[in-house]
Write an enzyme that holds these catalytic residues in place. Structure first.
Site, PDB file in Angstrom:
ATOM      1  N   ASP A 416       0.857  -1.172   0.000  1.00  0.00           N
ATOM      2  CA  ASP A 416       0.000   0.000   0.000  1.00  0.00           C
ATOM      3  C   ASP A 416       0.905   1.237   0.000  1.00  0.00           C
ATOM      4  OD1 ASP A 416      -2.218   1.569   0.093  1.00  0.00           O
ATOM      5  OD2 ASP A 416      -2.576   1.311   2.234  1.00  0.00           O
ATOM      6  N   THR A 418      -0.218   4.743   1.228  1.00  0.00           N
ATOM      7  CA  THR A 418      -0.455   5.655   2.342  1.00  0.00           C
ATOM      8  C   THR A 418      -0.067   5.027   3.667  1.00  0.00           C
ATOM      9  OG1 THR A 418      -2.287   6.619   1.117  1.00  0.00           O
ATOM     10  CG2 THR A 418      -2.175   7.095   3.477  1.00  0.00           C
ATOM     11  N   LYS A 571     -12.054  28.045   0.247  1.00  0.00           N
ATOM     12  CA  LYS A 571     -11.111  27.084  -0.330  1.00  0.00           C
ATOM     13  C   LYS A 571     -11.917  25.916  -0.867  1.00  0.00           C
ATOM     14  CE  LYS A 571     -10.049  24.552   3.958  1.00  0.00           C
ATOM     15  NZ  LYS A 571     -10.871  23.381   3.712  1.00  0.00           N
ATOM     16  N   ASP A 755      -4.095  -2.852   5.742  1.00  0.00           N
ATOM     17  CA  ASP A 755      -4.458  -2.343   7.066  1.00  0.00           C
ATOM     18  C   ASP A 755      -5.956  -2.404   7.315  1.00  0.00           C
ATOM     19  OD1 ASP A 755      -5.250  -0.423   5.281  1.00  0.00           O
ATOM     20  OD2 ASP A 755      -3.999   1.187   6.087  1.00  0.00           O
ATOM     21  N   ASN A 758     -11.133  -4.697   4.719  1.00  0.00           N
ATOM     22  CA  ASN A 758     -11.332  -5.164   3.351  1.00  0.00           C
ATOM     23  C   ASN A 758     -10.056  -5.703   2.715  1.00  0.00           C
ATOM     24  OD1 ASN A 758     -10.098  -2.684   3.291  1.00  0.00           O
ATOM     25  ND2 ASN A 758     -11.119  -1.998   1.432  1.00  0.00           N
TER      26      ASN A 758
END
Length: 1060
Positions: A416, A418, A571, A755, A758
């Site tokens: 992964d 992130t 923003k 993590d 799923n």
């Protein structure tokens, strides 16, 4: 989601890219016809009309959690017999707790003591040792049988406690469920244990809270949740209590009026009513599926074929033929040795023409026992257990010992992005202002620390002393004020540190809020213009807030500016703000071009704008915002967001970990291919993959794919690809499983990281599943073979290096043990020719001498080899061939060359003594000492000493299969005395060799011990034979290694200056 060629803008990062979707399946308000369903209704087959459910009252509460999202809030409250204003009464809550049980997901099934115990005995070698024990007891050899039983028990105990300790450590990491929560009980908000929640409880939620159960939202204000652990969605999802969905089978990620256990509140606040707890939650259901026994297709068959299949599978498990390559190899090897042992026993009985007397039976069993490396399983268990402890120090917890050796053979890593390859925290990297000024933040290592990294303005580094001067630039100050005030994140220094020491890189900072908003708040703090300082100065007071919503992809706030005026600060996504800004077409083209340039760098682009407004138009008391409807706010929001002045663009990204690039290089040098499987945008994934080295500068388009393209391919099309993609963006759990399956079809051995809940199917499917210990879910940890306590990719590489070291060392001590066994078999088989005057064969070694050599001398030497340091080139060679396994051609050749030499020299030693005098070998010398047994006992002692000394020398020679003992580490030291530094390097092995040398003398010379127990006698001049055999053996081994080096017959050796 949008297509992949769209700008990677704010709408795809901090703001949820899903959420309130105006479609045919959603009703934004409760229909007039909807009325609360009566308590007791069993809602099990909901139609499109929530109010059409039956209304037969009953005494038993029943609500199907699967239907909660299609019911209006009053119906849910009524079904659960609850009260949104007062919550449950304590007595009712206690009663429901008894009925539904504690609100917690069951722990890992691996903690079953029976399961852990079964792991230790499910291998062929243990079964062979048990059979050997039975035979030993059958011939009344209780000493040998007892020693083997001790070896088996030792292996079981060490392995059991190692696995149990690992499982307990994993339990300590389980932090999926919220420990406490705020629930409404009897009209009062109480902080209670999350596990005490029951269906019908009313729960208050705020920023940073972990959702304690599955809830149907009753109220929500600007609420969004991070559901990555459950759905894999990489960005927060907007939640709206007022939504009523019409379709019952809406995917979990699209149920915007529900929040689920284990998700985290990233923004806003809300109130929800508990509809499911414990194993009934969505997380619990997945955990239950994973906890159920994994049955393969054969086990699902019916009838006789099903029974046969289950029996076959049971035998495979018991014999250790189901497992990692090393487990399977050793189990098959044990079965081969068992067959060989039977064959040798048959040979012995055949030589005696099947007149199997007690002496012949004992000798036959001795020959059979000599083939079995009794200490192998114990040494293997200890070596892997010590390797596991070393891995724990390297932030890797091994849940199963087999995973440690398995990870050494990895050919591919699917990681992964992130939090594993990256820091898992957003950083504002680039700022582009309307006047063309560019601000860049370089070298950030602590994303929450405003002092981490260097500020560059127009490519010129800015010192901290010059920051105050630069922030006075009007446009830069406008930009910083906007991103600081239009922001709900908070960044604070640790209480132990000085809160005003933001310029200290050692200060510890914590942050709460959306990742993007945190990054922008840190950016403002770098210039001393954070929201706290702006508000504290008295110049800015909040008048109105128009929160972010996925339908508009922007957020706007109105603050006073200290001059009796006010400003609107906005923003959001560029496409959302661009039509609202007061800019001409040329400026729009220029702004879009710059945004595309930033997006091409993998940055997530955010647009910033502001304008002066009339303060009187907006609410003075912010607390009244909570009771205003969207319809009431809309005119004022439209006014605040019209004719905005463009201020600038911000480019944000999740920076790579400092260690990632070096770890990727190590993998490449080791012949391991790293794949990035991420749910992020393809441009972001490509930029990070390029920065850390997964992608090279010349990487083709085939190496980068969007998951939707990959999923659309058939298995045949995937197999036809020359190489599997290195980067897969927008991945789903199904994509990860298909990637693993594709690798298996290519005979690859892969690691998969994950993590979320799923990710569990992919973790189970991979050869080695690795879960994240810090941010991973309990279910992922349970499905994994290993857990990273620091969520760092570099720790995976450390694990692979340790696995390779272990594999090398297993080969070393396996070689040592097998050389001993081959030598003994040659000695004992040819020893059948040594007969006494009665024609009875005289044993060259007694049964206890064989056992002593195998279990005492060899065991500690083998264990010392198991503790060898990694070879210098351990991560500079490709993974070992999994089709060959641990028994390589070199190992097999070496064991026969060295084993034959050792056996021949032991025969020579026995013969030299046995026939040196005309007295003969005597009679009955196999059972006890007689006056005629002097020669036989001395010959046996000489053979035993020779075997012992040769085993001691072999331990040092086996440190490297190719290099000479006298020049084993030329890269470290050289010269004629280098051999002493080589043998001293491994202190345990040096001690084992020294102890083996010393203890051989009392075994030979101690009265009673020598003649009664070991059946040999003290020797004198025979030591010359022992020394001579040792010198000859060293010459043979060194000559064979020289031949291998000369003709390249062995493993690759690093080319080092000074090496032969």
């Amino acid at each position: 989601m949008g297509t992949e060629n769209e700008l990677d803008v704010e709408g795809q990062t901090e703001p949820p890219i899903r959420g309130l979707t105006r479609s045919a399946s959603v009703s934004s308000s409760i229909p007039p016809s909807a009325s609360p369903t009566l308590a007791g209704t069993i809602v099990d087959s909901i139609t499109d009309d929530p109010a059409s459910a039956g209304s037969n009252p009953g005494p038993i509460l029943s609500l199907n959690p699967e239907s909660a999202h299609i019911l209006p809030v009053p119906a849910v409250v009524s079904l659960l017999n609850s009260d949104l204003e007062n919550g449950l009464a304590p007595a009712e809550a206690a009663s429901r707790l008894q009925q539904h049980g504690l609100n917690k997901v069951e722990g890992a099934k691996g903690l079953s003591l029976w399961t852990i115990l079964l792991r230790q005995v499910s291998n062929s070698l243990t079964l062979v040792l048990l059979i050997t024990t039975v035979l030993s007891f059958a011939i009344n050899d209780y000493i040998e049988g007892g020693v083997i039983i001790a070896v088996i028990l030792f292996n079981i105990i060490v392995g059991f406690f190692q696995d149990y300790r690992a499982e307990k450590t994993i339990q300590a990491l389980y932090a999926l469920s919220a420990p406490t929560c705020k629930a409404l009980r009897d009209g009062k908000v109480e902080s209670i244990r999350a596990e005490d929640l029951v269906p019908g409880d009313v729960v208050r939620l705020g920023v940073g809270d972990v959702v304690p159960a599955d809830l149907r939202l009753a109220h929500s204000i600007n609420l969004s949740t991070d559901e990555a652990l459950l759905t894999g969605e990489s960005v927060p999802v907007s939640k709206h209590a007022e939504v009523i969905l019409k379709a019952r089978d809406v995917p979990l990620g699209d149920r915007t009026n529900m929040v689920y256990s284990a998700s985290t509140i990233t923004r806003g606040r809300g109130t929800g009513i508990v509809v499911a707890t414990g194993m009934s939650t969505e997380v619990g259901k997945i955990a239950m599926l994973l906890r159920s026994s994994r049955r393969n297709a054969g086990n699902d068959r019916k009838g006789i074929r099903g029974v046969v299949s289950r029996v076959q599978n049971g035998f495979r498990v018991v014999l250790g033929l189901d497992g990692t390559p090393l487990q399977v190899s050793l189990s098959k090897f044990a079965l081969l040795l068992f067959a060989l042992a039977i064959t040798l026993a048959v040979i012995v009985f055949s030589v005696s023409r099947w007149r199997v007397t007690s002496e012949v039976l004992i000798y036959g069993i001795c020959v059979a026992v000599a083939v079995i490396p009794e200490s192998l399983i114990a040494v293997l268990t200890i070596a892997t257990a010590l390797g596991t402890r070393a891995m724990a120090r390297g932030n890797v917890i091994i849940r199963r010992l087999a995973a440690l050796e398995a990870v050494g053979g990895v050919t591919n890593i699917c990681s992964d992005k992130t939090g594993t390859l990256t820091q898992g925290k957003m950083v504002a990297k680039r700022v582009w202002l309307a006047d063309g000024t560019e601000v860049e933040i370089q070298g950030t290592t602590h994303p929450f620390n405003p002092a981490s990294g260097t500020i560059c303005i127009n490519d010129t580094p800015v010192t901290s002393a010059a920051v105050d001067e630069k922030k006075t630039a009007p446009l830069l100050r406008d930009f910083l004020e906007t991103v600081a005030l239009c922001n709900n994140a908070t960044v604070t220094a640790s209480p132990a540190d000085d809160a005003n020491s933001s310029n200290n890189t050692n200060t510890t900072f914590t942050a709460v809020g959306e990742p993007t908003e945190i990054a922008l708040q840190v950016l403002a703090l770098r210039f001393g213009l954070g929201r706290p300082s702006l508000v504290a100065s008295g110049g800015h007071q909040l008048l109105s807030e128009f929160p972010f919503d996925s339908s508009c992809k922007r957020m706007t706030v109105v603050y006073t500016d200290g001059d009796n005026g006010a400003h609107a600060y906005a923003k959001g996504a560029l496409e959302a703000l661009l039509p609202l800004m007061d800019v001409d077409d040329d400026q729009k083209v220029h702004i879009v071009a710059k945004a595309e340039s930033l997006a091409a760098e993998g940055l997530r682009v955010l647009c910033v704008a502001r304008k002066p407004v009339n303060a009187a138009t907006y609410t003075q008391d912010p607390t009244t915002l909570t009771i205003e409807s969207d319809a009431q706010k809309m005119p004022r929001r439209a006014n605040a967001e019209s004719s905005l002045t463009f201020v600038g663009l911000a480019g944000l990204y999740d920076p790579p970990r400092v260690e990632s690039a070096a770890a990727i290089r190590k993998c490449r040098d080791a012949g391991i291919t790293v794949h990035m499987l991420t749910g992020d945008h393809v441009k972001t994934a490509t930029a990070i993959a390029t920065e850390i080295g997964i992608l090279g500068s010349s990487s083709g388009t085939g190496q980068i794919m969007v998951a939707s393209e990959f999923d659309a391919l058939s298995d045949a099309q995937i197999d036809a690809m020359q190489n599997l993609p290195l980067v897969l963006a927008r991945c789903s759990p199904t994509t990860k499983v298909r990637m693993v399956e594709a690798m298996h079809r290519r005979k690859a051995f892969c690691v998969m990281t994950g993590d979320g809940v799923n990710d569990s199917p992919a973790l189970k499917k991979s050869d080695v599943g690795i879960a994240m210990g810090l941010n991973g879910s309990d279910v992922a940890k349970e499905a994994a073979d290993m857990v990273l306590t620091d969520d760092n990719f570099a720790s995976i590489v450390t694990a692979i290096e340790e696995g390779r070291r272990l594999f090398d060392n297993i080969q070393k001590f396996l070689l040592h043990l097998l050389i001993s066994n081959i030598a003994q078999v040659i000695l004992l088989l040819i020893g059948l020719a040594f007969k006494d005057p009665n024609g009875v064969s005289v044993f060259p070694l007694s049964p206890l001498e064989i056992l002593w050599a195998n279990l005492v001398t060899s065991s500690f030497l083998a264990l010392g080899l198991g503790l060898e340091d990694a070879q210098p080139d351990v991560m500079q060679r490709p993974p070992h061939d999994l089709t060959v396994g641990i028994f390589t051609r070199e190992l097999i050749t070496d064991k026969f060359v060295y084993g034959t030499a050792m056996g021949a020299l032991c025969l020579a030693a026995f013969s030299s003594v046995a026939y040196s005098v005309p007295d003969g070998l005597g009679t009955g010398c196999n059972e006890e000492f007689h006056s005629s047994c002097g020669v036989a006992f001395r010959a046996r002692a000489t053979t035993f000493a020779t075997l012992t000394f040769l085993l001691l020398i072999t331990a040092w020679e086996a440190k490297h299969f190719t290099r000479s003992l006298f020049a084993m580490h030329p890269e470290k030291y050289s010269g004629p005395l280098s051999v002493f530094r080589t043998v001293w390097q491994n202190r345990f092995l040096f001690g084992a060799v020294s102890a083996g040398f010393v203890i051989s003398f009392p075994v030979i010379y101690l009265p009673v011990v020598n003649k009664v127990v070991f059946k040999h006698a003290a020797i004198s001049w025979e030591w010359g034979i022992v020394v001579g055999c040792t010198v000859v053996y060293v010459a043979i081994v060194e000559s064979w290694k020289a031949i291998k080096r000369r003709f390249g017959l062995g493993a690759q050796v690093l080319v080092v200056t000074g090496e032969a």
